[in-house]
Design a protein around this motif. Structure first.
Motif, PDB file in Angstrom:
ATOM      1  N   GLY A  20       0.812  -1.217   0.000  1.00 56.82           N
ATOM      2  CA  GLY A  20       0.000   0.000   0.000  1.00 56.82           C
ATOM      3  C   GLY A  20       0.842   1.262   0.000  1.00 56.82           C
ATOM      4  N   ALA A  21       1.937   1.250   0.749  1.00 60.01           N
ATOM      5  CA  ALA A  21       2.812   2.427   0.789  1.00 60.01           C
ATOM      6  C   ALA A  21       3.462   2.674  -0.567  1.00 60.01           C
ATOM      7  CB  ALA A  21       3.884   2.247   1.865  1.00 60.01           C
ATOM      8  N   PHE A  24       0.871   3.902  -2.979  1.00 58.58           N
ATOM      9  CA  PHE A  24       0.534   5.297  -2.732  1.00 58.58           C
ATOM     10  C   PHE A  24       1.570   6.233  -3.362  1.00 58.58           C
ATOM     11  CE2 PHE A  24       0.623   9.211  -0.231  1.00 58.58           C
ATOM     12  CZ  PHE A  24      -0.693   9.625  -0.389  1.00 58.58           C
ATOM     13  N   CYS A  25       2.836   5.881  -3.257  1.00 54.74           N
ATOM     14  CA  CYS A  25       3.888   6.709  -3.875  1.00 54.74           C
ATOM     15  C   CYS A  25       3.728   6.754  -5.390  1.00 54.74           C
ATOM     16  CB  CYS A  25       5.269   6.177  -3.504  1.00 54.74           C
ATOM     17  SG  CYS A  25       5.677   6.363  -1.761  1.00 54.74           S
ATOM     18  N   ALA A  27       0.907   6.172  -6.982  1.00 53.35           N
ATOM     19  CA  ALA A  27      -0.358   6.867  -7.232  1.00 53.35           C
ATOM     20  C   ALA A  27      -0.181   8.379  -7.148  1.00 53.35           C
ATOM     21  CB  ALA A  27      -1.425   6.401  -6.254  1.00 53.35           C
ATOM     22  N   ALA A  28       0.702   8.855  -6.279  1.00 50.72           N
ATOM     23  CA  ALA A  28       0.955  10.297  -6.194  1.00 50.72           C
ATOM     24  C   ALA A  28       1.586  10.813  -7.482  1.00 50.72           C
ATOM     25  CB  ALA A  28       1.857  10.605  -4.999  1.00 50.72           C
ATOM     26  N   MET A  55      -5.201   6.676  -5.306  1.00 51.32           N
ATOM     27  CA  MET A  55      -4.527   7.180  -4.100  1.00 51.32           C
ATOM     28  C   MET A  55      -5.251   6.737  -2.834  1.00 51.32           C
ATOM     29  SD  MET A  55      -3.131  10.968  -5.008  1.00 51.32           S
ATOM     30  CE  MET A  55      -2.270  11.078  -3.461  1.00 51.32           C
ATOM     31  N   SER A  58      -4.884   2.978  -2.166  1.00 51.24           N
ATOM     32  CA  SER A  58      -3.505   2.680  -1.757  1.00 51.24           C
ATOM     33  C   SER A  58      -3.281   3.065  -0.302  1.00 51.24           C
ATOM     34  CB  SER A  58      -2.525   3.433  -2.650  1.00 51.24           C
ATOM     35  OG  SER A  58      -2.658   3.036  -3.981  1.00 51.24           O
ATOM     36  N   LEU A  59      -3.769   4.231   0.069  1.00 47.06           N
ATOM     37  CA  LEU A  59      -3.639   4.666   1.454  1.00 47.06           C
ATOM     38  C   LEU A  59      -4.446   3.752   2.380  1.00 47.06           C
ATOM     39  CD1 LEU A  59      -2.369   6.799   3.251  1.00 47.06           C
ATOM     40  CD2 LEU A  59      -4.408   8.204   2.896  1.00 47.06           C
ATOM     41  N   ALA A 118      -6.403  -1.679  -4.850  1.00 46.54           N
ATOM     42  CA  ALA A 118      -5.550  -0.508  -5.042  1.00 46.54           C
ATOM     43  C   ALA A 118      -4.679  -0.670  -6.277  1.00 46.54           C
ATOM     44  CB  ALA A 118      -4.677  -0.276  -3.806  1.00 46.54           C
TER      45      ALA A 118
END
Length: 137
Positions: A20-21, A24-25, A27-28, A55, A58-59, A118
């Motif tokens: 997930g982390a 998220f990166c 996805a940003a 995002m 993922s978060l 995600a």
């Protein structure tokens, strides 16, 4: 539940949360590319929900797995069996967010599903952003 099962759950979810982390990166970056494509007229505004979904999921994948891992560590702590490999993290969480630990809920099934969702949303968002910039045909 036996201490060995709580240890296995803590180990498993501490590893899965990093999916997930990482998502998220990525996805940003996809969000930045998507917003740039929208602002420059390369893509319609309907691209934005896909980026936001990627995002958010993922978060959520990180958070759900983190909560599940911390719940398992809380159970191990009650049994006096927190493994040494998790002791530093457990001590830090108790010190920094002691009240949060008291209200943790475990969601092991959701913790497995959210990373998959995600990654799927991220794939769709990334492919649409890539298509908007002409990187994917």
């Amino acid at each position: 539940m036996q201490a060995e099962r709580w240890m296995a759950r803590a180990d498993r979810h501490t590893r899965i949360r990093w999916i997930g982390a990482a998502a998220f990166c990525v996805a940003a970056v996809v969000m930045a590319g998507g917003l740039s494509a929208i602002v420059t007229g390369q893509a319609p505004l309907k691209l934005l929900p896909w980026c936001i979904l990627a995002m958010g999921l993922s978060l959520g994948a990180f958070g759900t797995n983190d909560d599940t891992a911390l719940h398992a560590l809380a159970e191990l702590s009650r049994q006096g069996a927190v493994p040494a490999r998790h002791q530093a993290e457990w001590d830090h969480e108790r010190k920094v967010r002691g009240a949060r630990i008291q209200g943790l809920h475990t969601h092991p099934k959701t913790s497995f599903v959210l990373p998959i969702l995600a990654l799927a949303a991220l794939s769709v968002a990334a492919s649409r952003v890539g298509a908007a910039w002409g990187l994917i045909s």
